[in-house]
Design an enzyme around this catalytic site. Structure first.
Site, PDB file in Angstrom:
ATOM      1  N   HIS A 156       4.969 -39.032 -84.229  1.00 32.95           N
ATOM      2  CA  HIS A 156       4.960 -37.734 -83.977  1.00 32.95           C
ATOM      3  C   HIS A 156       6.340 -36.939 -83.861  1.00 32.95           C
ATOM      4  CE1 HIS A 156       0.899 -37.197 -82.465  1.00 32.95           C
ATOM      5  NE2 HIS A 156       0.980 -38.186 -82.483  1.00 32.95           N
ATOM      6  N   ASP A 361      13.389 -31.852 -84.729  1.00 32.71           N
ATOM      7  CA  ASP A 361      11.941 -31.870 -84.127  1.00 32.71           C
ATOM      8  C   ASP A 361      10.878 -32.176 -84.997  1.00 32.71           C
ATOM      9  OD1 ASP A 361      10.060 -31.267 -82.244  1.00 32.71           O
ATOM     10  OD2 ASP A 361      10.821 -29.224 -81.818  1.00 32.71           O
TER      11      ASP A 361
HETATM   12  P1  ADQ Z   1       7.195 -32.321 -78.039  1.00 28.76           P
HETATM   13  O1  ADQ Z   1       8.408 -32.364 -78.092  1.00 28.76           O
HETATM   14  O2  ADQ Z   1       6.858 -32.045 -76.584  1.00 28.76           O
HETATM   15  O3  ADQ Z   1       6.121 -33.002 -78.757  1.00 28.76           O
HETATM   16  P2  ADQ Z   1       5.972 -29.466 -79.002  1.00 28.76           P
HETATM   17  O4  ADQ Z   1       5.457 -29.852 -80.340  1.00 28.76           O
HETATM   18  O5  ADQ Z   1       6.837 -28.231 -78.887  1.00 28.76           O
HETATM   19  O6  ADQ Z   1       7.115 -30.480 -78.369  1.00 28.76           O
HETATM   20  O7  ADQ Z   1       4.889 -29.433 -77.921  1.00 28.76           O
HETATM   21  C1  ADQ Z   1       5.065 -29.187 -76.735  1.00 28.76           C
HETATM   22  C2  ADQ Z   1       3.798 -28.772 -75.946  1.00 28.76           C
HETATM   23  O8  ADQ Z   1       4.160 -28.563 -74.648  1.00 28.76           O
HETATM   24  C3  ADQ Z   1       3.438 -27.310 -76.490  1.00 28.76           C
HETATM   25  O9  ADQ Z   1       1.952 -27.198 -76.558  1.00 28.76           O
HETATM   26  C4  ADQ Z   1       3.605 -26.325 -75.452  1.00 28.76           C
HETATM   27  O10 ADQ Z   1       2.866 -25.229 -75.055  1.00 28.76           O
HETATM   28  C5  ADQ Z   1       3.688 -27.181 -74.141  1.00 28.76           C
HETATM   29  N1  ADQ Z   1       4.711 -26.785 -73.330  1.00 28.76           N
HETATM   30  C6  ADQ Z   1       6.134 -26.760 -73.549  1.00 28.76           C
HETATM   31  N2  ADQ Z   1       6.949 -26.408 -72.422  1.00 28.76           N
HETATM   32  C7  ADQ Z   1       5.741 -25.915 -71.513  1.00 28.76           C
HETATM   33  C8  ADQ Z   1       5.842 -25.237 -70.339  1.00 28.76           C
HETATM   34  N3  ADQ Z   1       7.098 -24.725 -69.794  1.00 28.76           N
HETATM   35  N4  ADQ Z   1       4.792 -25.190 -69.638  1.00 28.76           N
HETATM   36  C9  ADQ Z   1       3.468 -25.357 -70.266  1.00 28.76           C
HETATM   37  N5  ADQ Z   1       3.596 -26.031 -71.354  1.00 28.76           N
HETATM   38  C10 ADQ Z   1       4.601 -26.207 -72.130  1.00 28.76           C
HETATM   39  C11 ADQ Z   1       6.224 -34.025 -79.583  1.00 28.76           C
HETATM   40  C12 ADQ Z   1       7.135 -33.874 -80.926  1.00 28.76           C
HETATM   41  C13 ADQ Z   1       6.977 -32.581 -81.710  1.00 28.76           C
HETATM   42  C14 ADQ Z   1       5.556 -32.541 -82.176  1.00 28.76           C
HETATM   43  C15 ADQ Z   1       4.413 -32.918 -80.921  1.00 28.76           C
HETATM   44  C16 ADQ Z   1       3.215 -33.276 -81.387  1.00 28.76           C
HETATM   45  O11 ADQ Z   1       8.598 -33.998 -80.473  1.00 28.76           O
HETATM   46  O12 ADQ Z   1       7.791 -32.352 -82.545  1.00 28.76           O
HETATM   47  O13 ADQ Z   1       5.173 -31.312 -82.667  1.00 28.76           O
HETATM   48  O14 ADQ Z   1       5.012 -34.050 -80.491  1.00 28.76           O
HETATM   49  O15 ADQ Z   1       3.113 -34.214 -82.709  1.00 28.76           O
END
Ligand code: ADQ
Length: 458
Positions: A156, A361
């Site tokens: 991921h 990311d």
């Molecule tokens: P993350 O690094 O956690 O995931 P991301 O893909 O942006 O990053 O996913 C975050 C999730 O958490 C989103 O669904 C977002 O809505 C939720 N989230 C973030 N902050 C929040 C908050 N304050 N309150 C509620 N919800 C919140 C890892 C990798 C990414 C990759 C994903 C999936 O780092 O690059 O996209 O896995 O593969």
């Protein structure tokens, strides 16, 4: 139930509770309905004598197989090797790596213990799909236990460059771990190119004409499968949230720029705050009329690098607000906690600009959620870092280099003034892609590729 073998999914954390939610649960729902199977992962419990257990629930299409960790395993396997070695390294921050022999020992140990537990539960035609960097050695460990099933891996987070891998004390072993998999799925074509470069550099690896690689006896297919969201469902949720809940209170004419990220050094939050300050400095006309809402819940607080980033952001937001705020306007609203999903969807829709500027990311789902949440008749503008995997699919966003603060500030100024016609055209193009390549597309295409690899199975 189809003829296909069962699906065995392994992830660090098992989805718990009677009605688990989350991206991966939605992604795998159909696949589990079709083939049945087991989801394997840690229970979230720390126990001196770790146990393992099966449980099933009438509402779930899969059985759950969970196992506990000891305190030492939690510290060394999870906080240590996974999040203090692999996470920083894979995000281009080898300088933040903390390597200790006991981290690696327990990382290997947990994967070996899991392989032993799992091997005896497998049927001959099960396919195994391993998720993420906590479990890289699992396939090798399963092969050592005599498992010859199809095993796929999905990473991921970004795949590191050859030079970064050299910084690992056990770089040879790391590459060997990949050699247990039939299919290595990565987020982007850029990641696949980096993996192939690693194979190209090795005398024991061979790149085959069909694009796959041979490492020892194992043929490994490497392909990109950009992870996605349940676009249509998220769009519906945002529309109903915006209709039923108040958003952020704004002055007349005031616009909202919004960022949502776990508080992680890879997300580029200090640069984002500095770029916003640059906007205020160079575009006096927006002073008093724009607010940056940054939602950044805490994460991995036991790791020192995460405490440092928190302190840095608190200082920066304090300084910027100190320099610019007046009686009726606070330029940065920084919220250090999680926000319920439906609330988040409504806020995205209220924001004129979605600001997604990670320094590294794997994909970044916030970028996709922000676009899916927009009002099609009056959409906001996504500003997206070139260093997020999502940039490869989302070329109609305003793509920026997050290290170039002036460029990010100018993109914000442009987004705030962008005419409706251009906003709609960009939104339509982005939304087409997100609807076509959604979370079900992601899991279907991965599993089709995994079930299609040939291992000489009868
Ligand atoms: P993350 O690094 O956690 O995931 P991301 O893909 O942006 O990053 O996913 C975050 C999730 O958490 C989103 O669904 C977002 O809505 C939720 N989230 C973030 N902050 C929040 C908050 N304050 N309150 C509620 N919800 C919140 C890892 C990798 C990414 C990759 C994903 C999936 O780092 O690059 O996209 O896995 O593969």
């Amino acid at each position: 139930m189809s003829e296909a073998g069962r699906l065995i999914v392994v992830s660090n954390r098992l989805p718990l509770g009677p009605n688990p939610s989350g991206g991966l649960v939605v992604a795998l729902k159909d696949a589990f309905h079709e083939a049945g199977g087991i989801w394997v992962g840690t229970s979230g419990r720390i126990e001196a004598r770790p146990k393992q257990r099966f449980d099933s629930h009438p509402g779930l299409a899969f059985e759950r197989f969970s196992f506990d960790l000891t305190q030492k395993e939690h510290e060394n396997y999870y906080l240590g090797y996974s999040n203090s070695v692999l996470w920083p390294l894979f995000h281009g921050r080898a300088d933040l790596m903390e390597t200790r022999p006991e981290f690696l020992e327990d990382y290997r140990g947990v994967n070996a213990r899991l392989a032993q537990m799992l091997a005896s539960e497998l049927h001959r035609d099960d396919v195994i799909w391993v998720q993420d960097y906590h479990l890289l050695p699992l396939a090798q460990a399963l092969r050592d236990a005599g498992v010859s099933n199809r095993i796929g891996f999905f990473l991921h987070i970004p795949f590191p460059a050859l030079y970064d891998i050299m910084a690992l004390p056990n770089s040879e072993e790391f590459i060997g771990w990949l050699g247990g998999y039939d299919l290595v799925g990565l987020q982007t074509r850029r990641d696949v190119a980096r993996l192939l470069e690693v194979f190209r550099s090795r005398p024991d690896a061979e790149l085959l004409p069909d694009g796959s690689a041979k490492l020892g006896e194992q043929r490994i297919e490497a392909r990109s499968f950009p992870v996605a969201i349940d676009t249509a469902a998220f769009a519906r949720e945002a529309a109903s949230a915006a209709a039923s809940r108040p958003g952020v209170a704004l002055e007349p004419g005031e616009q909202l720029i919004m960022g949502v990220d776990r508080l992680d050094y890879s997300k580029g939050l200090p640069n984002r705050f500095k770029a916003f300050a640059r906007l205020l400095e160079t575009h006096a006309e927006v002073n008093g009329l724009v607010t940056l809402l940054q939602i950044a819940p805490p994460t991995r607080e036991a790791v020192a690098a995460y405490q440092d980033i928190r302190t840095e952001l608190e200082q920066l937001s304090g300084q910027i607000n100190g320099a610019y705020a007046d009686l009726t306007w606070t330029p940065i609203r920084y919220i250090h906690r999680a926000v319920p999903r439906a609330r988040l969807a409504g806020l995205y829709r209220q924001a004129a600009v979605g600001l997604v500027t990670p320094l590294a990311d794997g994909m970044n789902l916030v970028a996709k959620e922000y676009v899916a949440a927009q009002d099609p008749d009056n959409p906001g503008v996504l500003i997206l870092s070139d260093f997020a995997g999502a940039a490869e699919q989302m070329e109609d966003a305003l793509l920026v280099n997050p290290f170039d603060l002036d460029q990010v500030a100018e993109a914000m100024a442009r987004a705030l003034k962008m005419p409706k016609g251009e906003r709609c055209a960009r939104y339509d193009a982005l939304m087409d892609g997100l609807l076509r390549e959604d979370i079900n597309w992601w899991s279907r295409s991965y599993l089709k590729a995994l079930r299609g690899v040939s291992r000489g199975l009868s």
